[in-house]
Design an enzyme around this catalytic site. Sequence first.
Site, PDB file in Angstrom:
ATOM      1  N   GLN A  71      -3.952  -1.679   9.652  1.00 26.48           N
ATOM      2  CA  GLN A  71      -4.048  -3.024   9.064  1.00 26.48           C
ATOM      3  C   GLN A  71      -4.819  -3.965   9.998  1.00 26.48           C
ATOM      4  OE1 GLN A  71      -3.019  -3.755   5.910  1.00 26.48           O
ATOM      5  NE2 GLN A  71      -3.828  -5.822   6.158  1.00 26.48           N
ATOM      6  N   ASP A 127      -9.986   4.013   4.470  1.00 30.16           N
ATOM      7  CA  ASP A 127     -10.241   2.576   4.321  1.00 30.16           C
ATOM      8  C   ASP A 127     -11.690   2.236   4.713  1.00 30.16           C
ATOM      9  OD1 ASP A 127      -9.226   0.083   3.551  1.00 30.16           O
ATOM     10  OD2 ASP A 127      -8.764  -0.497   5.613  1.00 30.16           O
ATOM     11  N   LYS A 160       0.839  -1.202   0.000  1.00 31.91           N
ATOM     12  CA  LYS A 160       0.000   0.000   0.000  1.00 31.91           C
ATOM     13  C   LYS A 160       0.878   1.258   0.000  1.00 31.91           C
ATOM     14  CE  LYS A 160      -3.723  -2.556   2.149  1.00 31.91           C
ATOM     15  NZ  LYS A 160      -4.301  -3.113   3.366  1.00 31.91           N
TER      16      LYS A 160
END
Length: 298
Positions: free
Chosen positions: A109, A132, A65
Amino acid sequence: MSLYNPAMTTTTTPTVIKGKPIADAILTDCEKRVQRIIEKTGVTPCLATVLVGNDPASEKYVDRKGKLCEKHGMKSIKVVMPDTSTTEEVVAKVSALAADDSVHGILVQHPMPKQIDERAVFEAIGGAKDVDGVTFHSFGTMTYSLPGFGSATPEGIMRMMKAYDIDILGKHAVVIGRSVILGKPMAMLLLASHATVTICHSRTVDLPSIVRQADIVVAAVGIAHFVKSDWLKEGAVVIDAGFNPGPGGNVGDVDYDDCAPKCSMITPVPGGVGPMTLAVLIDQTSIGAARQLGVDAD
Ligand code: NAP
């Protein structure tokens, strides 16, 4: 952009839904937006990634990413915290990033070590930098089709379905999995597009009989080759969000070779949903930066 070719749709040769070309188109637009932001403000959009622990797969995802951000003209900051971290420590770190004007998007994450209250950590991101789409705020905006950030993988799947002109309205969509990052937001986005949605999970009784009713199946389980062809209705559209490391490489949650002949359309793994998740994250980071810096995102 429509990539759907009805002439290719038979029950023996399904249309293979490829994420990469759609992801590349998103990233090309994103790069232009990033350049515009830099020209107008002198500020380079920045994504902060937070990794708690040392799971090798998570480490790889986070690195990918960060690298993709840099490839498309943005900055990235990687924060790594030990797997013994407490919820308070991770919340404090994420809150500091949320308050830092040079950071425009935050990705934490998932999954985090067991002792961490993941919800508390996600909420510390706040709506503006939740690129996200994992906060309650983002879940709410997704559910009500209001402006906000979609959860990256489900949002990527929706964009992919749009690119292939997949008819969702009135269809029965079965989502297998109800995680906060994937199954639940996926179901909400399908519902907002007027599908009739069934969500299945580990306590669902007679899963195959429910999946057999589906026009659209989204597999988000985390078990390699879980979905079999005798669970599918003839001509179903099958979206495989799974990504499971295996001895011969990464495989999805759908037994592709077994299922493909029965589908009208199917996503491969790799090369299906995965590139879309990354592209949406990068895209939403650039949009977040544009909003925070007062630049037109379009
Ligand atoms: P997760 O948090 O482990 O959730 C898995 C879901 O599957 C849970 O809701 C669980 O039910 C359900 N489940 C487990 N066993 C089942 C069974 N036997 N029958 C029916 N349902 C069952 O996983 P996740 O984070 O959502 O990820 C799912 C998959 O997507 C993984 O392979 C992951 O690697 C992949 N993924 C891919 C991307 C990408 O970019 N391609 C991004 C994120 C995740 P309960 O709720 O009842 O436990």
